[in-house]
Every structure is written in structure tokens, then in C-alpha cells.
Design an enzyme around this catalytic site. Structure first.
Site, short mmCIF file in Angstrom:
data_model
loop_
_atom_site.label_atom_id
_atom_site.label_comp_id
_atom_site.label_asym_id
_atom_site.label_seq_id
_atom_site.Cartn_x
_atom_site.Cartn_y
_atom_site.Cartn_z
N LYS A 269 -18.09 109.55 5.65
CA LYS A 269 -17.92 108.62 4.53
C LYS A 269 -16.54 107.96 4.63
O LYS A 269 -15.53 108.65 4.77
CB LYS A 269 -18.05 109.37 3.21
CG LYS A 269 -17.75 108.52 1.97
CD LYS A 269 -17.83 109.37 0.69
CE LYS A 269 -17.31 108.61 -0.52
NZ LYS A 269 -17.31 109.45 -1.73
N LYS A 281 -13.47 104.68 -12.84
CA LYS A 281 -12.97 106.04 -13.06
C LYS A 281 -11.83 106.01 -14.09
O LYS A 281 -11.17 104.99 -14.28
CB LYS A 281 -12.41 106.62 -11.75
CG LYS A 281 -13.43 106.88 -10.67
CD LYS A 281 -12.74 107.41 -9.42
CE LYS A 281 -13.72 107.66 -8.28
NZ LYS A 281 -14.60 108.80 -8.54
N ASP A 351 -20.11 104.43 -9.26
CA ASP A 351 -19.19 105.45 -8.76
C ASP A 351 -19.90 106.49 -7.90
O ASP A 351 -19.29 107.43 -7.43
CB ASP A 351 -18.46 106.13 -9.94
CG ASP A 351 -17.26 106.94 -9.49
OD1 ASP A 351 -16.73 106.65 -8.40
OD2 ASP A 351 -16.86 107.87 -10.22
N ARG A 355 -22.80 107.90 -1.15
CA ARG A 355 -24.15 108.20 -0.64
C ARG A 355 -24.89 106.91 -0.28
O ARG A 355 -25.75 106.90 0.61
CB ARG A 355 -24.92 109.01 -1.67
CG ARG A 355 -25.27 108.28 -2.95
CD ARG A 355 -25.59 109.19 -4.11
NE ARG A 355 -24.40 109.85 -4.62
CZ ARG A 355 -24.37 110.67 -5.67
NH1 ARG A 355 -25.50 110.94 -6.31
NH2 ARG A 355 -23.26 111.22 -6.07
#
Length: 503
Positions: A269, A281, A351, A355
Site C-alpha cells: 500500500k 480524519k 478513509d 484497500r
């Protein structure tokens, strides 16, 4: 730091310090420790009887020799219980001892540390572990500090001494391998510790380019337009909010060119800064999100060691590097993205972006024929709740492949724990408007995140490592210091070496 290996009498070496080891509750001293004890008129054994030296794991005791022998100091390092001893203990005491030596301003030191004399480990394995411990334990990131550490505070020379000349070559091989492993982990630490305005997707690509030039591996970097042409709508959907150009990085090492199917893919990642995107965030702690590319850093750094060690296997590293930022062009909650295989993704939370980028990275890996995949990602906060900062989470669709990765983690001391992947959890990722949703809600967050990636791996043997809780530490302990850990670089390299050696 120079690291030498010599054969000879430990009592006659003119150095600032000699390191020796004892086990907890040891009745008899052995090897170099016993030799030094006799030369010092029983000083070590006397301190053990008095309880001042207990031999507990990581305990360090300093003895000044006062001219009785050539070394100025003897430093006795505890290895803990002989029954529970493993090779990672030597890494741990290597790191602890190195920092102790640095504080003493020791310039030259020889190690006569040894494990149990029962054949469990070779002298090469032991020297490799100590070298890894020393080099990782002394790591410090100072690139942006105006005041650099004084040269006087550095250990100028470290080495190993053994009474048997026939063991020198094996120890030297261990030292060489330890240098390579530690060097790769230090490279990953350097990348993760950099602030996000320095470690951009472009900078990750430049580092990969330099690695490829230095070590003779192939490199392909796809830009935004090329990724669009390949249909990487998931990856580019995350990149939409940033003005930094995304870089899809592919490094390839061909250690078995005559057998292309003998391969493994390492996918990291590469979110160089994660603000959360539109699903922003909280401000406290957001600065740490410069490290959301730790998986990508580990993948790239592992290639450095693999290229140096030259295993007979083909290895491809893939990093889909980008930032995740809010803007007028950013992907919004509720948007639907198309991955490169046509599978649609409802973005429930921007957020949960890592993935999404990994979906296209995994699909690309499959498209180029990679037979076994391992991805590494700072993926979920939920993994910290599950495992704390002791172990990374491992998820897999193939148990024999999972066992290979777990073995590599055991070999290197980078601990893992396998979590369940029951199909029941897949239901949490169901979407009403697309094929799959990028979050599964508050329950089993690490498992649903892994299942999301697994949807794209399908039947290809695949392991996912969630390193979110172990990529950064805030204190010194063993081989780890404040900042990036470099986990799981050494496990990735060990995995590749094990695969090559087991053919």
C-alpha cells in the site's frame, strides 16, 4: 560501521569492550564467558552468585577489567531462559547492547555473544541476528535535523571473535547477510520517517528508479494516463483529490528467467499521505498519516535485499502510490468506482482508501501472471484493537501459503497472527448499488477489509498483512527505536529466500 571477524583469544584483544552472554540461572559458564571469568579471577561468576548478574533477557552488566586483560571492559549480556531461547533473542540483545555501547562512547567492540551450545543454531545464524540487532538498534533518522550527532558518539568498529579459525567464513557469511537484511529494513524506515512533502508518489518512484539502477532489476512506472488506459478506476478514484501525480510502480527481479511461473508478487500500500479524503480524519494524530505508505516502503526495500541476495526465483514488487486528499475533484462518499476487471465499488467511506488502491494492484499482479501474492498495508485501526502493537494481522485464502508467510515471520522475529476469514464476514461488505462496498461497518473491521482485497485476489494464493499497529513505535526496545520499524521487510526477504531454497 566496519564489522570484522577474527579468530583468537578473547582476553588478548586490544579493544574498548568485549560482549559476552549468560543464560538466566546458569550454573556453569561456557565458552568465551568462562574464559574471561577465569582471566578476571572469577569476577563474572562472583557477581552471578551475588545476584548482581541474573542473566535476564536484555540485562546488561559492565565490568571494568582494570588492566588484567587487554580489553578495557567486559559487558555481560543476559539471554534469559535457555529453554525459551530463540534466535530473535540475539537480535534483541544486539540492539540493546549497541545503544548501551553508544552511550558509553565505546569506539571499538568485539562480540563473543553465543547462543546455547546444543546445535540449535549455527554460528552464522547467530552472527546474522546480532548484526541485524546492532544495525537496527542504532538506527536514527536525522535528515532534517540541523545538529547532527557527533562522530565521537558513534561506534566506529564492531566485530566478532571466535576461538576456532574454521568458523570464521561461516560467521562472515552471517555478517554479510545481516548487513543486507538490516540495510533493507533501514531503507524502509528512512522512507516512512520522511515527511509527506518529501515522500511523495514521485519520490517513491525516484527511489525505485535508483534501486533498479543500483541493483540491476527491471522497473516500470505507469503514469495517470497509462493507468486510465488499463482501466484502474479504483486506484485513480483515490488519487483524484490530490494534485500530486499518482505513480504505479512495478519492480521485477528475474532470479529464475528460464521458469517464469516460479514467481511471487509483493504488493505494498502506497498512500504517501492519508487525510481520509472527504471523510476527513480528526486533526490530532493526522501527521502520523505520512506513514500510510509503510507497506509500499517495505515492498520496495525488500527488493533491495532480494536483488543483493540473488535467490533463484522471480519476484515482482507492485506499489500503487498516491495521496488521499479532499478537494473539489475528490471521490465522495456514495460514489461508485470501476476496478480494472469491471467490478464496481461503492465508496462508503473515503478513509477506507488503501484497500481500494490494492484492488487494482492485485488485479494487475494477476494479469501479469503472478502465482502467489502477499500484500502489506497499514490498513485498519481495528487491528490495533485486536492485536495491539505486538503482532501484525495475517489473512489468507490459502493455508499452505499462509504457513509459508508465518514461517518467515517466525524466522525473523517479525511476529504475525492469523485471523479468521469465514465467508460469513463477506456479507458485511455487500452494497445495494454496486458489486461491493469498501467498508463493512464497525464490526470485524480488519477482517472485512481483508475480505475486500480477497474479492480481487479470488483463487490466486494470497496473504494480506495488516501492519497498521506495528509500522511505527514510540520507544526504544531491542532492535526498534522511536519512529518507523521497517516491519515486515525482513520477513518478505526471508519468505522469498525460503521459497527459493525449498525448490
Amino acid at each position: 560501521m566496519e564489522i570484522q571477524v577474527i579468530a583468537g583469544d578473547v582476553t588478548s584483544q586490544t579493544v574498548d569492550a568485549v560482549l559476552v552472554s549468560v543464560f538466566e540461572s546458569a550454573v556453569n559458564l561456557e565458552g568465551p564467558t568462562e574464559v574471561l571469568d577465569r582471566a578476571l579471577d572469577g569476577a563474572i561468576s562472583d557477581l552471578m552468585r551475588d545476584g548482581e548478574i541474573k542473566g535476564a533477557r536484555g540485562e546488561i552488566s559492565l565490568i571494568h577489567t582494570l588492566g588484567k586483560i587487554a580489553p578495557k571492559r567486559v559487558i555481560v549480556v543476559g539471554l534469559g531462559s535457555q529453554q525459551t531461547f530463540n534466535i530473535d533473542t540475539l537480535r534483541y540483545v544486539g540492539g540493546e547492547s549497541a545503544r548501551f555501547l553508544k552511550k558509553l562512547r565505546v569506539g571499538e567492540c568485539l562480540s563473543a555473544i553465543q547462543g546455547p551450545l546444543d546445535g540449535r543454531f549455527t554460528v552464522g545464524q547467530e552472527s546474522q541476528a546480532v548484526v541485524e540487532g546492532v544495525l537496527l538498534g542504532l538506527y536514527k533518522f536525522t535528515e532534517h535535523k540541523s545538529d547532527k550527532p557527533s562522530e565521537d558518539a558513534k561506534i566506529r568498529g564492531f566485530g566478532f571473535i571466535h576461538p576456532d579459525q574454521s568458523k570464521v567464513a561461516e560467521i562472515e557469511h552471517g555478517v554479510s547477510t545481516g548487513r543486507v537484511m538490516a540495510g533493507a529494513a533501514r531503507m524502509a524506515r528512512d522512507m516512512v520517517n520522511q515527511p509527506a512533502n518529501w515522500m511523495t508518489p514521485t519520490k517513491m518512484a525516484e527511489i525505485s528508479d535508483q534501486l533498479a539502477r543500483d541493483h540491476g532489476v527491471d522497473l516500470t512506472i505507469f503514469d495517470k494516463q497509462e493507468c486510465e488506459e488499463m482501466g484502474m478506476g479504483a486506484y485513480l478514484g483515490v488519487a483524484k483529490g490530490s494534485e500530486e501525480e499518482p505513480k504505479f510502480i512495478v519492480l521485477s527481479y528475474k532470479g529464475d528467467p528460464g521458469n517464469p511461473a516460479n514467481n511471487v508478487g509483493i504488493i505494498g500500500k502506497g498512500i504517501t499521505f492519508d487525510s481520509g479524503g472527504i471523510s476527513l480524519k480528526p486533526a490530532p494524530g493526522m501527521a502520523a498519516m505520512k506513514g500510510d505508505m509503510a507497506g509500499g516502503a517495505a515492498a520496495i526495500a525488500s527488493m533491495k535485499a532480494i536483488a543483493q541476495l540473488k535467490p533463484a526465483i522471480n519476484v515482482t514488487v507492485i506499489v500503487a502510490a498516491t495521496e488521499n486528499l479532499p478537494s473539489g475533484t475528490a471521490t465522495k462518499p456514495g460514489d461508485v468506482l470501476y476496478a480494472m476487471n469491471g467490478k464496481t465499488i461503492e465508496v462508503d467511506n473515503t478513509d477506507a482508501e488503501g484497500r481500494v488502491t490494492l484492488a487494482d494492484a492485485v488485479l494487475y499482479a494477476k494479469n501479469i501472471g503472478l502465482q502467489r501474492l502477499v500484500d502489506i498495508a497499514t490498513l485498519t485501526g481495528a487491528i490495533r484493537t485486536s492485536l495491539g502493537n505486538v503482532r501484525m494481522g495475517l489473512f489468507a485464502n490459502n493455508q499452505s501459503w499462509a504457513d509459508e508467510v508465518l514461517r518467515a515471520g517466525d524466522d525473523t522475529g517479525e511476529r504475525m497472527w492469523q485471523l479468521p476469514m469465514d465467508d460469513d464476514y463477506k456479507e458485511l461488505n455487500r452494497s445495494n448499488v454496486a458489486d461491493i462496498k469498501n467498508t463493512g461497518g464497525p464490526s470485524a473491521g480488519s477482517i472485512t477489509a481483508a475480505h475486500f482485497i480477497g474479492e480481487f485476489a479470488e483463487s490466486t494464493p494470497w496473504v494480506h498483512l495488516d501492519i497498521a499497529a506495528v509500522s511505527m513505535f514510540d520507544k526504544e526496545k531491542g532492535i526498534y527505536v522511536n519512529g518507523a520499524t521497517g516491519i515486515p521487510v525482513r520477513s518478505l526477504v526471508r519468505l522469498v529466500m525460503n521459497l527459493a531454497n525449498n525448490q
